[in-house]
Design an enzyme around this catalytic site. Structure first.
Site, PDB file in Angstrom:
ATOM      1  N   ASP A 117      -3.256   0.717   6.431  1.00  0.00           N
ATOM      2  CA  ASP A 117      -3.278   2.169   6.360  1.00  0.00           C
ATOM      3  C   ASP A 117      -4.318   2.635   7.354  1.00  0.00           C
ATOM      4  OD1 ASP A 117      -3.826   4.873   5.701  1.00  0.00           O
ATOM      5  OD2 ASP A 117      -3.042   4.556   3.683  1.00  0.00           O
ATOM      6  N   ILE A 149       1.197   5.706  -4.335  1.00  0.00           N
ATOM      7  CA  ILE A 149       2.359   4.829  -4.548  1.00  0.00           C
ATOM      8  C   ILE A 149       2.080   3.430  -3.988  1.00  0.00           C
ATOM      9  CG2 ILE A 149       4.839   4.539  -4.138  1.00  0.00           C
ATOM     10  CD1 ILE A 149       4.935   7.665  -3.777  1.00  0.00           C
ATOM     11  N   GLU A 161      18.771  13.747   5.692  1.00  0.00           N
ATOM     12  CA  GLU A 161      19.527  13.630   4.434  1.00  0.00           C
ATOM     13  C   GLU A 161      20.373  14.876   4.232  1.00  0.00           C
ATOM     14  OE1 GLU A 161      16.848  12.607   1.237  1.00  0.00           O
ATOM     15  OE2 GLU A 161      16.262  10.782   2.283  1.00  0.00           O
ATOM     16  N   TYR A 176       3.424  12.876  -9.654  1.00  0.00           N
ATOM     17  CA  TYR A 176       4.279  12.996 -10.849  1.00  0.00           C
ATOM     18  C   TYR A 176       4.570  11.639 -11.466  1.00  0.00           C
ATOM     19  CZ  TYR A 176       7.856  12.355  -7.216  1.00  0.00           C
ATOM     20  OH  TYR A 176       8.584  11.898  -6.147  1.00  0.00           O
ATOM     21  N   ASP A 193      15.989   3.893   0.379  1.00  0.00           N
ATOM     22  CA  ASP A 193      16.209   4.987  -0.576  1.00  0.00           C
ATOM     23  C   ASP A 193      16.068   6.343   0.105  1.00  0.00           C
ATOM     24  OD1 ASP A 193      16.520   5.893  -3.411  1.00  0.00           O
ATOM     25  OD2 ASP A 193      14.524   6.735  -3.074  1.00  0.00           O
ATOM     26  N   THR A 224      11.144   3.243   0.355  1.00  0.00           N
ATOM     27  CA  THR A 224      11.328   4.276  -0.680  1.00  0.00           C
ATOM     28  C   THR A 224      10.486   5.492  -0.311  1.00  0.00           C
ATOM     29  OG1 THR A 224       9.543   3.306  -1.964  1.00  0.00           O
ATOM     30  CG2 THR A 224      11.780   2.662  -2.576  1.00  0.00           C
ATOM     31  N   ASN A 248       4.199   8.979  12.067  1.00  0.00           N
ATOM     32  CA  ASN A 248       4.861   7.823  11.445  1.00  0.00           C
ATOM     33  C   ASN A 248       6.343   7.722  11.797  1.00  0.00           C
ATOM     34  OD1 ASN A 248       2.503   7.111  10.199  1.00  0.00           O
ATOM     35  ND2 ASN A 248       2.946   8.248   8.318  1.00  0.00           N
TER      36      ASN A 248
END
Ligand code: COI
Length: 330
Positions: free
Chosen positions: A175, A156, A263, A100, A258, A232, A211
């Site tokens: 990576d 990203i 959460e 997006y 972030d 982030t 991860n």
């Protein structure tokens, strides 16, 4: 055809309204989260659009199966909060919006890295305390003298590499799924090398189990005392207790976060006035060298437009028995 959209924020509503008008398809909006209890409201609809960081659990998918509601289109990219096995068991097809706006998240990460490097929180806090003067503590570091370690080279991560390169930084990347194959990207062969060399460690890896706590006590011990960490991506990548200890013992110089483990629903609720009483986060929030934000790195006009349109286009595609335009890619 009509769709039901959950957890719609006021800033998203105009984009839903525009899409409805353009496609002449009814979309009913609610600010409620999507759960096994609330899904009943979508019973007569042809698909569900949702966006939340709290779980989409097995009970929800079982209920969707019973209600014969086979389509759930997420308005975001991350799927770590989705019980994918339960979705499959109960015949629920899923889509996400994989791209997006990688720019939005990458830019916010760079912004926070520069905020930490130029001590903008300390400068603002000085004014909050009624003072306004130069301080030796405000001396910063220029990007062109930094080595940036990008962990995770997806959409990203790639954008972060472009931005930091544009600012003159030296960029290295790690990576596990991409080793030295991309022109213009300097890969290191393991995370350890990256953590030892980087002045800025920036995380862009997905929230997969492998991860979990990628940055733990051992990882922080490898970093330089001047290094800052930017997350982030997903909260699960960072062991927050270990991060706090690393800050307390000056193993690292700062962090911008972030995303957080577990959460809460309140964090994503625009109307929430729940007190900020998670002790570890409240402790971190008080520090000049820590920047916290409520999982909003994505939040730009472009991203919101694409998130809303992407999920609704997927629901249309599912209903037309096409593959969803935006299949789960992560
Ligand atoms: C994602 O797209 O996965 C994000 O992290 C954004 C958030 C609104 C869930």
């Amino acid at each position: 055809m009509k769709f039901f959209a959950y957890n719609v924020r006021p800033d998203e509503a105009p984009y839903f309204e525009k899409w409805q008008a353009e496609h002449d398809i009814e979309v009913t909006l609610t600010s409620d989260f999507l759960t096994a209890d609330t899904v009943i409201r979508a019973a007569d609809y042809n698909g569900i659009s949702a966006l939340q960081t709290i779980p989409y659990d097995a009970a929800l998918f079982a209920k969707m199966g019973r209600l014969n509601l086979p389509y759930l289109a997420l308005r975001n990219v991350g799927i770590d909060n989705v019980d994918l096995a339960a979705a499959e068991t109960h015949g629920v097809k899923l889509s996400n919006v994989p791209a997006y706006s990688p720019y939005a998240i990458a830019e916010f990460g760079v912004l926070q890295a520069m905020n930490l490097r130029r001590r903008t929180k300390a400068i603002a806090n000085q004014q909050l305390h009624g003072e306004f003067h130069w301080s030796p503590d405000f001396m910063g570091t220029e990007m062109r003298h930094q080595t940036v370690g990008v962990v995770g080279v997806g959409k990203i991560g790639r954008q972060a590499i472009a931005l930091y390169t544009g600012l003159g930084a030296t960029v290295i990347a790690f990576d596990p799924s991409r080793q030295g194959s991309d022109a213009g990207i300097t890969y290191v062969s393991n995370l350890e090398i990256l953590l030892k060399q980087a002045d800025i460690v920036t995380l862009h890896a997905p929230g997969r189990p492998e991860n979990d706590h990628l940055l733990n006590a051992e990882a922080f011990a490898l970093m330089k005392p001047t290094t800052i960490v930017i997350n982030t991506a997903r909260g699960s990548l960072v062991d927050l207790n270990a991060l706090k200890r690393a800050l307390d013992t000056h193993q690292i110089a700062g962090a911008a976060l972030d995303a957080f483990e577990d959460e809460t629903a309140e964090m994503q609720q625009i109307n929430s006035h729940a007190p900020f009483n998670e002790p570890l986060l409240a402790d971190l929030a008080k520090r000049d060298n820590v920047l916290l934000s409520p999982h909003m790195a994505f939040h730009t006009e472009t991203a919101v437009t694409n998130m809303v349109n992407g999920s609704l286009m997927s629901l249309m595609a599912f209903n037309q028995e096409n593959q969803a335009e935006f299949e789960l890619r992560y």
